[in-house]
Structures are given as C-alpha cells and as structure tokens.
Enzyme design. Structure first.
Site, mmCIF file in Angstrom:
data_model
loop_
_atom_site.group_PDB
_atom_site.id
_atom_site.type_symbol
_atom_site.label_atom_id
_atom_site.label_comp_id
_atom_site.label_asym_id
_atom_site.label_seq_id
_atom_site.Cartn_x
_atom_site.Cartn_y
_atom_site.Cartn_z
ATOM 1 N N HIS A 282 0.890 -1.231 0.153
ATOM 2 C CA HIS A 282 0.202 -0.033 0.076
ATOM 3 C C HIS A 282 0.984 1.263 -0.048
ATOM 4 O O HIS A 282 0.965 2.222 -0.665
ATOM 5 C CB HIS A 282 -0.830 -0.145 1.157
ATOM 6 N N GLU A 286 1.293 3.838 -3.192
ATOM 7 C CA GLU A 286 1.063 5.282 -3.176
ATOM 8 C C GLU A 286 1.996 6.421 -3.597
ATOM 9 O O GLU A 286 1.982 7.328 -4.233
ATOM 10 C CB GLU A 286 0.570 5.775 -1.538
ATOM 11 N N LYS A 289 2.632 5.859 -7.391
ATOM 12 C CA LYS A 289 1.564 6.461 -8.026
ATOM 13 C C LYS A 289 1.505 7.898 -8.312
ATOM 14 O O LYS A 289 1.359 8.587 -9.041
ATOM 15 C CB LYS A 289 0.252 6.159 -7.151
ATOM 16 N N ASN A 290 1.856 8.584 -7.104
ATOM 17 C CA ASN A 290 2.240 10.033 -6.976
ATOM 18 C C ASN A 290 3.260 10.322 -7.919
ATOM 19 O O ASN A 290 3.210 11.578 -8.608
ATOM 20 C CB ASN A 290 2.672 10.668 -5.744
#
Length: 417
Positions: A282, A286, A289-290
């Site tokens: 997770h 994140e 992804k950013n």
C-alpha cells in the site's frame, strides 16, 4: 434508575480528567435536556437519541478504559504455533480489547467540531462501530474451542462491516470541506481545521490497529502459507513487494493516461525481513503512483522521453528504507504542509464526484490514480504503526524524494491514539 457512571459523569465531571469520552458524554447529556428550539444538536443525531441508555453508558464506560498495544514481534511470537490454547487466549484478548478501542472511536465520532458529527456519512460509520461494540459485548465469555470458533465468525462479520470506513469517512469530511470553502478560501480551510486532521490521524491509526488485530486472528485459522504467521510474512522481500506495487501503479497509469514512465528498482531481491506485505504494498503503491502522475503530467506534451522514477531499497541495522525519487517538477515549499492534510489533492476528487455509496475501498482496492487526498497521510500512518515513518523532500522545479522508513526490529509498540 440512572447508572452510577451517568451520575458520576453528569454530576461530578468537573473533577475528572478532560477526555473525548467525558466531553462527548457531557455534551450528549446536555443536549438531551434542551428543548428543540434551544438545542443546537439535530434530533436523532446523538447516541442518546437512537440507542438505549444502558448501551450508551456501556460505551462511554469503555471509552474511559486504557487501550492495550501490541508489537509486531509479539504477534510473531504469539502466532508462531497457533495451537488451540493460543487461539483461545487470542480470542479472549480481542473480546476484552476490541470493545475498548471501538468505544474510544465512538466517543470521538460523537463530539467532532464544525458539525461533522451530524454528517450522514459520519453517522453511518459511528453506527457501524456501535453495532460492532454491541455484538462484542453481547458475546459470552470464551472458554473453549467452540466458543473461539464462534467468536472468529463474529470477527469476520465485523471485519467485512468496516471495509468501507475510509471512503465513507472521506465523503463526510469532503462535504464539510466544500461547505467551508463556500465561506472562505481553500487554503484557509485546510489550515484552520487542525482538530479534524488530528482526529483523522488518530481515527485511521486506530482503524489500522483494529484491522491488523482482527485480520491476524482470522488469518491464523487459514491454511498455513510458506513464511507466513497470519498476516505477517517472516521473509518479506521489500524489493519484490515494491516491484509488485510498481506494476500495479503503472497499470493504472497506463489506463488513465495511455502511457507510463519507466520505474527502476535498486536493491537486493534476496534481502528479507518480517513485515506485513499488504501494508508495504500500500505504501509503495501510493508513493510510486504520485511520482508517476507528477512525471506524466510534466512530460505529457514534451518532445523528449520522460526520465525514469528510481526506487532504492536500503538495508540498515535498525531500519529498512525505501526511497522513491522522481523528476516530476517537485512541490512548492508553501504547499508542503498540505500534502499531509486529508482531502488535499490537485486531481479531480472521486469522493466529490460519487453520488451513490462508495463501493471500492481505498485500503484494499486502489482503483484511481489520484484524487482521494488520503494516500500520503494514511501511508505515513501505516509506516508509523510498526515504528517507522514517511518523509517527503521536494525541490520545486526538479522533483521529489520520498523516504519510507520501516522498523526492522519489530519491537515498537502500537502508537495508540
């Protein structure tokens, strides 16, 4: 006849420590005695309006009790050989501990600022917690294997009930934020809601703890997996988990943009340590992804190819550190405090766009590339839950470095709110 607890709280609350539970109970009691014209609390919103007095007393009684933290090492040692006796002991601990943790959260949800407690989404979450508290309190003492098996079935039901807590809470907070934005600028709203952000940090950190405790107990009943003790992988490869998270993030980037920057991973795949792979996935997801979004936005119309994102896994004596570096243009220094603010995002906000109940969960099903505004603050909570941390360093005009620190020793106690 009123309970002893209620007489103490209402009659002598000025002598007791100021806590969320006392404040919430005091406010609820005061609201119940006001007339409809004088009261600022909508009818049917407070616990006392919709639940029997004995249940309300029991909730706030448990909200005054101290929570008991555990460590990753303790869960490893305890679950190494899950014999019948250990499973019973685990169930007995959860039977006693979970109502305390749930009651703390109900007390907070009952007394939020800016009228947040009255939002329909927040009330829905509160009622989920109340229902789970009630079911746990009604469950008889656990003395044998059959009791433990029945209790585990109850835990499965509770685990499913709370699956969508994060997006439903996000919807309620988003509604409040939009109301406040109509009255003042977005920047002032973000900076003038510290109580809400402090509450959300504690609430989501507690939720992580509740779900790891329930999930660990349930997982000990599943068929054994190699190198796993419940949810914990004793030989978790951060490089492999990072690569899986990268593949997932790039897949979503391809779906959103039609292309995706390259991601290079540096580190030893053979290095392993005990950790919860889903938590690590997770957090890395994140961060990557950013970075993908930042790089893709900056170079979408550029003639040259976009520079690759670099993920470095470093093995230390105390920490495992994962660095995610990109050249996506960075974040202005004035905007850095906002990245830890819930519901801050420069992308379209899916919570605002959703008219129906939200089905996928942020935690389990990352279905969009950006927009919830919860990615970084919740990733930091995941890191801190087992004694780690997350830091972001940015150079405006160049790019951003994210440092994810994971406690390798596993002896850090839960940072209970």
């Amino acid at each position: 006849m009123q309970s002893v607890l209620r007489r103490v709280l209402v009659g002598h609350h000025q002598r007791l420590p100021c806590t969320w539970a006392l404040q919430a109970y005091s406010n609820a009691s005061a609201a119940a005695t006001k007339s409809n014209n004088a009261s600022t609390v909508a009818k049917g919103v407070r616990l006392m309006d919709v639940h029997e007095q004995s249940l309300v007393d029991d909730i706030f009684s448990h909200a005054l009790k101290k929570q008991t933290g555990v460590s990753l090492k303790y869960m490893l040692d305890f679950g190494a050989n899950p014999i019948e006796r250990q499973l019973i002991l685990s169930a007995q601990f959860l039977h006693k501990e979970l109502p305390v943790r749930l009651a703390h959260r109900v007390a907070e949800l009952e007394n939020l600022p800016y009228g947040l407690s009255a939002k329909s989404s927040i009330l829905k979450v509160r009622d989920w917690y109340v229902d789970s508290f009630k079911e746990l309190r009604q469950f008889p003492p656990i003395t044998n294997a059959q009791d433990e098996a029945n209790f585990t079935m109850l835990l499965r039901s509770i685990y499913r009930r709370h699956a969508n807590v994060v997006p439903v809470m996000a919807k309620g907070v988003s509604e409040l934020r939009m109301e406040l934005i109509k009255q003042q600028s977005a920047e002032r709203v973000l900076s003038e809601m510290p109580e809400v952000h402090q509450f959300l940090d504690g609430f989501y950190l507690s939720r992580i703890g509740i779900r790891i405790l329930i999930g660990q107990h349930i997982a000990l009943h599943e068929p054994p997996k190699d190198d796993h003790i419940g949810l914990i992988c004793t030989a978790c490869s951060p490089v492999q988990v990072a690569q899986d998270a990268i593949n997932d993030a790039r897949s979503i980037c391809l779906r959103e943009y039609g292309s995706s920057p390259e991601v290079m991973v540096y580190g030893a795949p053979e290095f392993v340590f005990p950790y919860v792979p889903s938590h690590l996935h997770h957090m890395v997801f994140e961060l990557v992804k950013n970075s993908l979004r930042a790089v893709q936005d900056k170079y979408e119309d550029a003639l040259q190819d976009s520079p690759p994102i670099r993920v470095v896994v470093a093995e230390g004596m105390e920490d495992v550190t994962i660095k995610v570096s990109d050249e996506g243009g960075g974040i202005p220094r004035s905007g850095m405090p906002n990245i830890w603010t819930y519901l801050y995002s420069t992308a379209n906000h899916p919570v605002q766009l959703a008219e129906q109940d939200i089905q996928p969960t942020i935690e389990d099903s990352p279905v969009v590339l950006a927009g919830y505004g919860y990615g970084l603050p919740i990733s930091r909570l995941y890191a801190r839950y087992f004694g780690g941390d997350l830091q972001i360093i940015s150079m405006e005009g160049y790019g951003t470095d994210a440092y994810l620190h994971l406690n390798r020793l596993g002896n850090s106690q839960e940072p209970l709110p």
